[in-house]
Scaffold this active site. Sequence first.
Site, PDB file in Angstrom:
ATOM      1  N   CYS A  71     -10.663 -14.309  29.023  1.00  0.00           N
ATOM      2  CA  CYS A  71      -9.941 -13.870  30.228  1.00  0.00           C
ATOM      3  C   CYS A  71     -10.775 -12.778  30.895  1.00  0.00           C
ATOM      4  O   CYS A  71     -11.976 -12.662  30.620  1.00  0.00           O
ATOM      5  CB  CYS A  71      -8.518 -13.433  29.899  1.00  0.00           C
ATOM      6  SG  CYS A  71      -8.362 -11.995  28.827  1.00  0.00           S
TER       7      CYS A  71
ATOM      8  N   ARG B 164      -4.245 -11.568  28.031  1.00  0.00           N
ATOM      9  CA  ARG B 164      -4.073 -12.988  27.732  1.00  0.00           C
ATOM     10  C   ARG B 164      -4.877 -13.474  26.529  1.00  0.00           C
ATOM     11  O   ARG B 164      -4.317 -14.054  25.583  1.00  0.00           O
ATOM     12  CB  ARG B 164      -4.431 -13.835  28.971  1.00  0.00           C
ATOM     13  CG  ARG B 164      -3.475 -13.637  30.126  1.00  0.00           C
ATOM     14  CD  ARG B 164      -4.034 -14.210  31.425  1.00  0.00           C
ATOM     15  NE  ARG B 164      -5.191 -13.437  31.897  1.00  0.00           N
ATOM     16  CZ  ARG B 164      -5.906 -13.719  32.971  1.00  0.00           C
ATOM     17  NH1 ARG B 164      -5.603 -14.790  33.688  1.00  0.00           N
ATOM     18  NH2 ARG B 164      -6.918 -12.945  33.322  1.00  0.00           N
TER      19      ARG B 164
ATOM     20  N   ASP C  55      -1.739 -13.793  35.121  1.00  0.00           N
ATOM     21  CA  ASP C  55      -2.231 -12.553  34.520  1.00  0.00           C
ATOM     22  C   ASP C  55      -1.110 -11.514  34.493  1.00  0.00           C
ATOM     23  O   ASP C  55      -0.732 -10.981  35.534  1.00  0.00           O
ATOM     24  CB  ASP C  55      -3.426 -12.019  35.308  1.00  0.00           C
ATOM     25  CG  ASP C  55      -4.164 -10.953  34.521  1.00  0.00           C
ATOM     26  OD1 ASP C  55      -3.595 -10.429  33.548  1.00  0.00           O
ATOM     27  OD2 ASP C  55      -5.316 -10.661  34.874  1.00  0.00           O
TER      28      ASP C  55
HETATM   29  P1  4NP Z   1      -6.483  -9.992  31.024  1.00  0.00           P
HETATM   30  O1  4NP Z   1      -5.766  -9.041  32.098  1.00  0.00           O
HETATM   31  O2  4NP Z   1      -7.659 -10.622  31.736  1.00  0.00           O
HETATM   32  O3  4NP Z   1      -5.449 -10.982  30.663  1.00  0.00           O
HETATM   33  O4  4NP Z   1      -6.908  -9.103  29.857  1.00  0.00           O
HETATM   34  C1  4NP Z   1      -6.469  -8.042  32.792  1.00  0.00           C
HETATM   35  C2  4NP Z   1      -6.595  -6.797  32.243  1.00  0.00           C
HETATM   36  C3  4NP Z   1      -7.295  -5.818  32.927  1.00  0.00           C
HETATM   37  C4  4NP Z   1      -7.855  -6.103  34.164  1.00  0.00           C
HETATM   38  C5  4NP Z   1      -7.733  -7.368  34.712  1.00  0.00           C
HETATM   39  C6  4NP Z   1      -7.037  -8.341  34.016  1.00  0.00           C
HETATM   40  N1  4NP Z   1      -8.565  -5.091  34.872  1.00  0.00           N
HETATM   41  O5  4NP Z   1      -9.084  -5.394  35.962  1.00  0.00           O
HETATM   42  O6  4NP Z   1      -8.676  -3.956  34.390  1.00  0.00           O
END
Ligand code: 4NP
Length: 151
Positions: free
Chosen positions: A3, A9, A119
């Site tokens: 991810c 995720r 997300d």
């Molecule tokens: P993930 O969610 O991709 O499911 O871990 C996110 C967590 C942090 C960020 C973006 C998506 N961020 O830009 O910090």
Amino acid sequence: MVCLGNICRSPLAEGILQQKVATHNLNWVVESAGTNGFHVGEAPHKFSQKVAKKYGVDISKQISRQFFATDFDNFDKIYVMAKDVLDDVKKIAGNKFDENKIDYFLNELNENTNENVPDPWYGNEDGYEIVYKLIDNTCDAIIKNFKASKK
Ligand code: 4NP
């Protein structure tokens, strides 16, 4: 399991699939990574940890790492959680990108639909429960599809 941040995720996908793999006596190595590197070294998001614990999966020991081009050498299958992640993986992998190894994670549940796992980072705690169930169902489908392919 890939991810963006490797804190919401993909840690769920790693923890849930690892548990199912053990139950089914499959000897797979399951890891997760993120493409953006913003949270490298951190534990999973507190709400991902909380919902996983609620369903008996401990993801608290995981540590966020970045996705590497060499993951294409070391793994047979790379699952991306969404289209933006796929675009990032292509950039990071360069000439190691292998079309035959990569797929949208949700294609295991709904074949050839190229759907994104929402997300939960951008929403409230409820989103983590929804995403947990979606990821759990998809991990069941991964094992079911694998077993069907061996028949
Ligand atoms: P993930 O969610 O991709 O499911 O871990 C996110 C967590 C942090 C960020 C973006 C998506 N961020 O830009 O910090």
